[in-house]
Design a protein around this motif. Structure first.
Motif, PDB file in Angstrom:
ATOM      1  N   PHE A  82      16.980 -19.103   4.771  1.00 53.39           N
ATOM      2  CA  PHE A  82      16.090 -17.936   5.658  1.00 53.39           C
ATOM      3  C   PHE A  82      14.705 -18.251   5.668  1.00 53.39           C
ATOM      4  O   PHE A  82      14.289 -19.625   5.322  1.00 53.39           O
ATOM      5  CB  PHE A  82      16.276 -16.409   4.793  1.00 53.39           C
ATOM      6  CG  PHE A  82      16.054 -16.894   3.265  1.00 53.39           C
ATOM      7  CD1 PHE A  82      14.543 -16.939   2.776  1.00 53.39           C
ATOM      8  CD2 PHE A  82      16.964 -16.855   2.358  1.00 53.39           C
ATOM      9  CE1 PHE A  82      14.350 -16.899   1.545  1.00 53.39           C
ATOM     10  CE2 PHE A  82      16.843 -16.905   1.003  1.00 53.39           C
ATOM     11  CZ  PHE A  82      15.220 -16.901   0.600  1.00 53.39           C
ATOM     12  N   ALA A  83      14.070 -17.561   6.596  1.00 53.72           N
ATOM     13  CA  ALA A  83      12.526 -18.012   6.950  1.00 53.72           C
ATOM     14  C   ALA A  83      11.780 -16.714   6.917  1.00 53.72           C
ATOM     15  O   ALA A  83      12.421 -15.691   7.271  1.00 53.72           O
ATOM     16  CB  ALA A  83      12.727 -18.758   8.360  1.00 53.72           C
ATOM     17  N   ASN A  84      10.630 -16.879   6.504  1.00 48.05           N
ATOM     18  CA  ASN A  84       9.741 -15.664   6.671  1.00 48.05           C
ATOM     19  C   ASN A  84       8.424 -16.121   7.590  1.00 48.05           C
ATOM     20  O   ASN A  84       8.151 -17.164   7.568  1.00 48.05           O
ATOM     21  CB  ASN A  84       9.188 -15.420   5.308  1.00 48.05           C
ATOM     22  CG  ASN A  84      10.423 -15.224   4.255  1.00 48.05           C
ATOM     23  OD1 ASN A  84      10.855 -16.019   3.579  1.00 48.05           O
ATOM     24  ND2 ASN A  84      11.201 -13.981   4.473  1.00 48.05           N
ATOM     25  N   PRO A  85       7.529 -15.042   8.267  1.00 48.55           N
ATOM     26  CA  PRO A  85       6.652 -15.118   8.705  1.00 48.55           C
ATOM     27  C   PRO A  85       5.463 -15.043   7.810  1.00 48.55           C
ATOM     28  O   PRO A  85       4.209 -14.860   8.050  1.00 48.55           O
ATOM     29  CB  PRO A  85       6.381 -14.153   9.884  1.00 48.55           C
ATOM     30  CG  PRO A  85       7.340 -13.062   9.080  1.00 48.55           C
ATOM     31  CD  PRO A  85       8.153 -13.650   8.310  1.00 48.55           C
ATOM     32  N   TYR A  86       5.451 -14.534   6.487  1.00 43.98           N
ATOM     33  CA  TYR A  86       4.505 -14.316   5.508  1.00 43.98           C
ATOM     34  C   TYR A  86       3.457 -13.064   6.017  1.00 43.98           C
ATOM     35  O   TYR A  86       2.348 -13.530   6.036  1.00 43.98           O
ATOM     36  CB  TYR A  86       3.640 -15.604   5.338  1.00 43.98           C
ATOM     37  CG  TYR A  86       4.543 -16.809   4.695  1.00 43.98           C
ATOM     38  CD1 TYR A  86       5.016 -17.011   3.561  1.00 43.98           C
ATOM     39  CD2 TYR A  86       5.141 -17.743   5.630  1.00 43.98           C
ATOM     40  CE1 TYR A  86       5.730 -18.038   2.993  1.00 43.98           C
ATOM     41  CE2 TYR A  86       5.949 -18.736   5.316  1.00 43.98           C
ATOM     42  CZ  TYR A  86       6.350 -18.718   4.026  1.00 43.98           C
ATOM     43  OH  TYR A  86       7.227 -19.730   3.435  1.00 43.98           O
ATOM     44  N   VAL A  87       3.917 -12.006   6.133  1.00 44.58           N
ATOM     45  CA  VAL A  87       3.525 -10.666   6.284  1.00 44.58           C
ATOM     46  C   VAL A  87       3.977  -9.726   5.039  1.00 44.58           C
ATOM     47  O   VAL A  87       4.771 -10.244   4.411  1.00 44.58           O
ATOM     48  CB  VAL A  87       3.642 -10.068   7.485  1.00 44.58           C
ATOM     49  CG1 VAL A  87       3.069 -11.089   8.514  1.00 44.58           C
ATOM     50  CG2 VAL A  87       5.084  -9.887   7.846  1.00 44.58           C
ATOM     51  N   SER A  88       3.546  -8.675   4.869  1.00 39.99           N
ATOM     52  CA  SER A  88       3.763  -7.693   3.855  1.00 39.99           C
ATOM     53  C   SER A  88       3.916  -6.316   4.414  1.00 39.99           C
ATOM     54  O   SER A  88       2.472  -5.877   4.856  1.00 39.99           O
ATOM     55  CB  SER A  88       3.212  -7.974   2.565  1.00 39.99           C
ATOM     56  OG  SER A  88       3.790  -7.122   1.903  1.00 39.99           O
ATOM     57  N   TYR A  89       4.863  -5.579   4.227  1.00 35.76           N
ATOM     58  CA  TYR A  89       4.712  -4.051   4.660  1.00 35.76           C
ATOM     59  C   TYR A  89       5.688  -3.281   3.882  1.00 35.76           C
ATOM     60  O   TYR A  89       6.503  -3.987   3.047  1.00 35.76           O
ATOM     61  CB  TYR A  89       5.403  -4.169   6.046  1.00 35.76           C
ATOM     62  CG  TYR A  89       4.729  -4.808   7.235  1.00 35.76           C
ATOM     63  CD1 TYR A  89       3.596  -4.823   7.564  1.00 35.76           C
ATOM     64  CD2 TYR A  89       5.740  -6.012   7.578  1.00 35.76           C
ATOM     65  CE1 TYR A  89       2.881  -5.386   8.498  1.00 35.76           C
ATOM     66  CE2 TYR A  89       5.045  -6.798   8.886  1.00 35.76           C
ATOM     67  CZ  TYR A  89       3.666  -6.746   9.156  1.00 35.76           C
ATOM     68  OH  TYR A  89       3.045  -7.205  10.099  1.00 35.76           O
ATOM     69  N   LYS A  90       5.690  -2.181   3.766  1.00 32.13           N
ATOM     70  CA  LYS A  90       6.093  -0.829   3.097  1.00 32.13           C
ATOM     71  C   LYS A  90       7.399  -0.705   3.860  1.00 32.13           C
ATOM     72  O   LYS A  90       8.513  -1.108   3.595  1.00 32.13           O
ATOM     73  CB  LYS A  90       5.374  -0.064   2.401  1.00 32.13           C
ATOM     74  CG  LYS A  90       6.016   0.902   1.605  1.00 32.13           C
ATOM     75  CD  LYS A  90       5.218   2.057   0.845  1.00 32.13           C
ATOM     76  CE  LYS A  90       6.000   3.010   0.108  1.00 32.13           C
ATOM     77  NZ  LYS A  90       5.172   4.073  -0.775  1.00 32.13           N
ATOM     78  N   ASP A  91       7.170   0.448   4.591  1.00 34.78           N
ATOM     79  CA  ASP A  91       8.207   0.792   5.422  1.00 34.78           C
ATOM     80  C   ASP A  91       8.214   0.150   6.965  1.00 34.78           C
ATOM     81  O   ASP A  91       7.152   0.223   7.651  1.00 34.78           O
ATOM     82  CB  ASP A  91       8.056   2.532   5.852  1.00 34.78           C
ATOM     83  CG  ASP A  91       8.144   3.307   4.367  1.00 34.78           C
ATOM     84  OD1 ASP A  91       8.929   2.868   3.534  1.00 34.78           O
ATOM     85  OD2 ASP A  91       7.637   4.505   4.418  1.00 34.78           O
ATOM     86  N   THR A  92       9.517  -0.244   7.310  1.00 31.79           N
ATOM     87  CA  THR A  92       9.476  -0.924   8.583  1.00 31.79           C
ATOM     88  C   THR A  92      10.906  -0.612   9.360  1.00 31.79           C
ATOM     89  O   THR A  92      11.648  -0.187   8.732  1.00 31.79           O
ATOM     90  CB  THR A  92       9.366  -2.529   8.171  1.00 31.79           C
ATOM     91  OG1 THR A  92      10.599  -3.025   7.492  1.00 31.79           O
ATOM     92  CG2 THR A  92       8.182  -2.947   7.589  1.00 31.79           C
TER      93      THR A  92
END
Length: 220
Positions: A82-92
């Motif tokens: 898997f891969a991530n864009p390195y952001v952070s959110y609660k509700d999406t």
């Protein structure tokens, strides 16, 4: 047919210097109308290779940009990358277009929300042979939520057709839709916020190759 994840093999990010030509991806993903900026937290059409996603290659497989799409290739059985864009959110509310480029139809691919680390996150997965499910990954162990096995979903398009995956992570509710058809809703409160991402994996047969495009994260 029972489809369960029992083992995950995670790759740490490495920078990939080159990538093979994949013209099929360019044929599959047609240009989409530009999205309105209202309510959008993050979006990527993968046309810029410096947009922040992991770029990894090894004998296990690879995750990288190519031909204005993002590709995950898995060369080991019973393995996810898997891969991530390195952001952070609660509700999406997350949407992405995804297509199988090659490899077995007995596969899995989808999106991630509330990623804590490589062993803790939620993921919504579909397979090219028409199954889907919402998973909690806790301490590296997959738990299919609400069902004993992945459920059959007639809305999933097979072959190399493009599928639109829609995953809502709002409060304690996790909701999956495919190609605008509702699939499943589950409740859980293990993770409240975290990164988003893409994921693809194998079961018994290796060689899965999935391409993704038009990744969008919106506010609920």
């Amino acid at each position: 047919m029972k489809k369960m994840k029992s083992l995950i093999l995670i790759a740490l990010p490495l920078f990939l210097m080159g990538c093979s030509s994949l013209p099929l991806a360019a044929q599959l993903f047609k240009a989409s109308p530009e999205s309105t900026a209202v309510g959008i937290l993050f979006q990527d059409d993968f046309s810029e290779k410096g947009s922040g996603w992991d770029r990894y290659v090894s004998e296990i497989g690879s995750t990288d940009y190519d031909h204005e799409a993002y590709h995950i290739i898995v060369n080991e059985p019973i393995t996810d990358l898997f891969a991530n864009p390195y952001v952070s959110y609660k509700d999406t509310v997350i949407e992405v277009k995804a297509a199988r480029i090659s490899g077995p139809v007995d596969n899995s691919f989808g999106v991630i929300c509330r990623y804590q680390d490589e062993e803790n996150f939620y993921t919504a997965l579909i397979s090219s042979d028409g199954y889907a499910g919402i998973f909690e990954v806790n301490d590296g162990k997959y738990k299919l939520m609400g069902h004993d096995e992945m459920i059959p979903v007639p809305a999933i398009l097979g072959g190399t057709a493009v599928n639109l995956i829609h995953f809502e992570c709002v409060g304690t509710s996790l909701t999956l839709a495919v190609n605008n058809e509702p699939v499943d809703t589950q409740e859980d409160k293990s993770f409240e916020s975290g990164d988003v991402g893409l994921i693809a994996g194998t079961f018994q047969e290796p060689g899965v190759h999935i391409a993704f495009d038009d990744f969008i994260v919106r506010q609920p």
